[in-house]
Design a protein around this motif. Sequence first.
Motif, PDB file in Angstrom:
ATOM      1  N   VAL A 149       0.828  -1.201   0.000  1.00 15.20           N
ATOM      2  CA  VAL A 149       0.000   0.000   0.000  1.00 15.20           C
ATOM      3  C   VAL A 149       0.866   1.257   0.000  1.00 15.20           C
ATOM      4  CG1 VAL A 149      -1.696   1.329   1.323  1.00 15.20           C
ATOM      5  CG2 VAL A 149      -1.956  -1.153   1.104  1.00 15.20           C
ATOM      6  N   GLU A 150       1.941   1.233   0.779  1.00 16.77           N
ATOM      7  CA  GLU A 150       2.838   2.396   0.847  1.00 16.77           C
ATOM      8  C   GLU A 150       3.536   2.622  -0.488  1.00 16.77           C
ATOM      9  OE1 GLU A 150       4.250   5.763   2.473  1.00 16.77           O
ATOM     10  OE2 GLU A 150       2.808   4.372   3.376  1.00 16.77           O
ATOM     11  N   GLU A 151       3.938   1.537  -1.140  1.00 16.81           N
ATOM     12  CA  GLU A 151       4.576   1.666  -2.457  1.00 16.81           C
ATOM     13  C   GLU A 151       3.592   2.211  -3.481  1.00 16.81           C
ATOM     14  OE1 GLU A 151       7.978  -1.856  -2.363  1.00 16.81           O
ATOM     15  OE2 GLU A 151       5.900  -2.355  -2.843  1.00 16.81           O
ATOM     16  N   LEU A 152       2.336   1.762  -3.406  1.00 13.75           N
ATOM     17  CA  LEU A 152       1.315   2.283  -4.306  1.00 13.75           C
ATOM     18  C   LEU A 152       1.159   3.789  -4.120  1.00 13.75           C
ATOM     19  CD1 LEU A 152      -1.093   2.088  -6.276  1.00 13.75           C
ATOM     20  CD2 LEU A 152      -2.528   1.571  -4.284  1.00 13.75           C
ATOM     21  N   LYS A 153       1.111   4.218  -2.875  1.00 11.48           N
ATOM     22  CA  LYS A 153       0.964   5.654  -2.592  1.00 11.48           C
ATOM     23  C   LYS A 153       2.121   6.440  -3.194  1.00 11.48           C
ATOM     24  CE  LYS A 153       0.288   8.960   1.170  1.00 11.48           C
ATOM     25  NZ  LYS A 153       0.124   9.130   2.639  1.00 11.48           N
ATOM     26  N   ASN A 154       3.351   5.937  -3.036  1.00 11.84           N
ATOM     27  CA  ASN A 154       4.515   6.624  -3.583  1.00 11.84           C
ATOM     28  C   ASN A 154       4.460   6.694  -5.104  1.00 11.84           C
ATOM     29  OD1 ASN A 154       5.575   7.028  -1.022  1.00 11.84           O
ATOM     30  ND2 ASN A 154       6.789   5.155  -1.068  1.00 11.84           N
ATOM     31  N   HIS A 155       4.070   5.584  -5.730  1.00  9.86           N
ATOM     32  CA  HIS A 155       3.953   5.561  -7.194  1.00  9.86           C
ATOM     33  C   HIS A 155       2.916   6.565  -7.670  1.00  9.86           C
ATOM     34  CE1 HIS A 155       6.552   2.343  -8.667  1.00  9.86           C
ATOM     35  NE2 HIS A 155       6.244   1.644  -7.592  1.00  9.86           N
ATOM     36  N   LEU A 156       1.774   6.612  -6.997  1.00 10.12           N
ATOM     37  CA  LEU A 156       0.713   7.536  -7.384  1.00 10.12           C
ATOM     38  C   LEU A 156       1.155   8.993  -7.239  1.00 10.12           C
ATOM     39  CD1 LEU A 156      -2.559   5.904  -6.004  1.00 10.12           C
ATOM     40  CD2 LEU A 156      -2.130   6.601  -8.367  1.00 10.12           C
ATOM     41  N   LEU A 157       1.766   9.312  -6.103  1.00  7.37           N
ATOM     42  CA  LEU A 157       2.208  10.681  -5.872  1.00  7.37           C
ATOM     43  C   LEU A 157       3.217  11.116  -6.926  1.00  7.37           C
ATOM     44  CD1 LEU A 157       2.580  10.727  -1.973  1.00  7.37           C
ATOM     45  CD2 LEU A 157       0.917  12.013  -3.340  1.00  7.37           C
ATOM     46  N   GLU A 158       4.171  10.245  -7.217  1.00  6.43           N
ATOM     47  CA  GLU A 158       5.199  10.604  -8.191  1.00  6.43           C
ATOM     48  C   GLU A 158       4.646  10.653  -9.613  1.00  6.43           C
ATOM     49  OE1 GLU A 158       8.311   7.831  -7.546  1.00  6.43           O
ATOM     50  OE2 GLU A 158       8.917   8.719  -5.639  1.00  6.43           O
ATOM     51  N   ALA A 159       3.789   9.701  -9.956  1.00  5.68           N
ATOM     52  CA  ALA A 159       3.255   9.655 -11.314  1.00  5.68           C
ATOM     53  C   ALA A 159       2.285  10.797 -11.597  1.00  5.68           C
ATOM     54  CB  ALA A 159       2.558   8.324 -11.553  1.00  5.68           C
ATOM     55  N   LEU A 160       1.493  11.179 -10.611  1.00  2.00           N
ATOM     56  CA  LEU A 160       0.454  12.180 -10.841  1.00  2.00           C
ATOM     57  C   LEU A 160       0.901  13.594 -10.521  1.00  2.00           C
ATOM     58  CD1 LEU A 160      -2.625  10.235  -9.450  1.00  2.00           C
ATOM     59  CD2 LEU A 160      -1.733  10.317 -11.779  1.00  2.00           C
ATOM     60  N   ILE A 161       1.960  13.745  -9.735  1.00  6.82           N
ATOM     61  CA  ILE A 161       2.432  15.089  -9.395  1.00  6.82           C
ATOM     62  C   ILE A 161       3.668  15.453 -10.194  1.00  6.82           C
ATOM     63  CG2 ILE A 161       3.380  16.538  -7.559  1.00  6.82           C
ATOM     64  CD1 ILE A 161       1.518  15.153  -5.624  1.00  6.82           C
ATOM     65  N   THR A 162       4.687  14.596 -10.197  1.00  7.61           N
ATOM     66  CA  THR A 162       5.894  14.893 -10.968  1.00  7.61           C
ATOM     67  C   THR A 162       5.788  14.390 -12.390  1.00  7.61           C
ATOM     68  OG1 THR A 162       7.060  12.838 -10.415  1.00  7.61           O
ATOM     69  CG2 THR A 162       7.253  14.664  -8.865  1.00  7.61           C
ATOM     70  N   GLY A 163       4.852  13.452 -12.638  1.00  7.06           N
ATOM     71  CA  GLY A 163       4.646  12.967 -13.997  1.00  7.06           C
ATOM     72  C   GLY A 163       5.345  11.682 -14.326  1.00  7.06           C
ATOM     73  N   VAL A 164       6.236  11.180 -13.464  1.00  9.88           N
ATOM     74  CA  VAL A 164       6.951   9.937 -13.734  1.00  9.88           C
ATOM     75  C   VAL A 164       6.996   9.106 -12.476  1.00  9.88           C
ATOM     76  CG1 VAL A 164       9.114   8.901 -14.460  1.00  9.88           C
ATOM     77  CG2 VAL A 164       8.380  11.042 -15.479  1.00  9.88           C
ATOM     78  N   SER A 165       6.612   7.852 -12.576  1.00  8.36           N
ATOM     79  CA  SER A 165       6.653   6.946 -11.439  1.00  8.36           C
ATOM     80  C   SER A 165       8.072   6.497 -11.173  1.00  8.36           C
ATOM     81  CB  SER A 165       5.770   5.728 -11.705  1.00  8.36           C
ATOM     82  OG  SER A 165       5.973   4.744 -10.725  1.00  8.36           O
ATOM     83  N   SER A 166       8.378   6.215  -9.905  1.00 12.37           N
ATOM     84  CA  SER A 166       9.718   5.766  -9.533  1.00 12.37           C
ATOM     85  C   SER A 166      10.001   4.358 -10.010  1.00 12.37           C
ATOM     86  CB  SER A 166       9.882   5.811  -8.011  1.00 12.37           C
ATOM     87  OG  SER A 166       8.965   4.929  -7.388  1.00 12.37           O
ATOM     88  N   GLY A 167       8.958   3.673 -10.516  1.00 13.07           N
ATOM     89  CA  GLY A 167       9.155   2.296 -10.956  1.00 13.07           C
ATOM     90  C   GLY A 167      10.059   2.175 -12.157  1.00 13.07           C
TER      91      GLY A 167
END
Length: 265
Positions: free
Chosen positions: A239-257
């Motif tokens: 769940v925590e990883e999902l939150k990080n992916h969402l924040l990065e993908a939707l705010i900075t535009g690129v997921s950390s994945g």
Amino acid sequence: MNLFGIIPVRLIDLFEIILVALVFYRLYMTMRGTLAVSLFAGFLGLLLIQFAVEATNMKILQSMFSALSDIYVLAAIIIFQPEIRRVLILFGQTPLFRRLLNPVKSSEIVTEVVTAVSLLSQQQIGALIAFERTNGLRSYVETGESLQAAISSNLLMSIFYKNSPLHDGAVMIVDNRIEAAKCILPVSRSERLGRQFGTRHRAAVGLTEETDAFVVVVSEETGKISVAEQGVMISGLTVEELKNHLLEALITGVSSGGIRQTDHS
């Protein structure tokens, strides 16, 4: 500056070589696992044969290749249209372009989505949630039922509840609202996806192959949480990883994945 003391090389030449190498690398990563690689190899083979024909001065074959050369460019555009589209999408996925074209998503929305996905995962209820970014998703939104509702964990849970008439298909989130549910997405044919991924996961990847959308998936069979971006599935997230992916993908535009496929199981 001279290369090997013979060939003059400027700094701009070195920069150009590095830039071209990066472009070809990104093209390869974009086409890897698709039929485009085989098609590109076929085109390259024809060019090598044409070069050999020109070098050996074979008159008949020269006239044949001369006639074909006029349609090379048009044929390449038609055959590689999906790959060309994906390359253009990649240019639009840089953080600079995103900040200019796409407003920052609220962290409150991320919290609502993560809460819903966490509960859906615990109860092994399948879910498919797509987030619009730079590229419009109107053609996919129109395949479903229009909702135009505020995002809340309770509403998302209700939509994907097994007895709900809207639980099949994807929820489309556009401009911080649930635009539609029960939407139909394109199914990926990528060979990179393992057999453990079903239609729901392939639909998530399929949408990210066609657009720059970010998609969250919950497996109905295992309850595992996955995300899809740039045609790649990242599976087995906490769940925590999902939150990080969402924040990065939707705010900075690129997921950390990045460009990888993982499974934390």
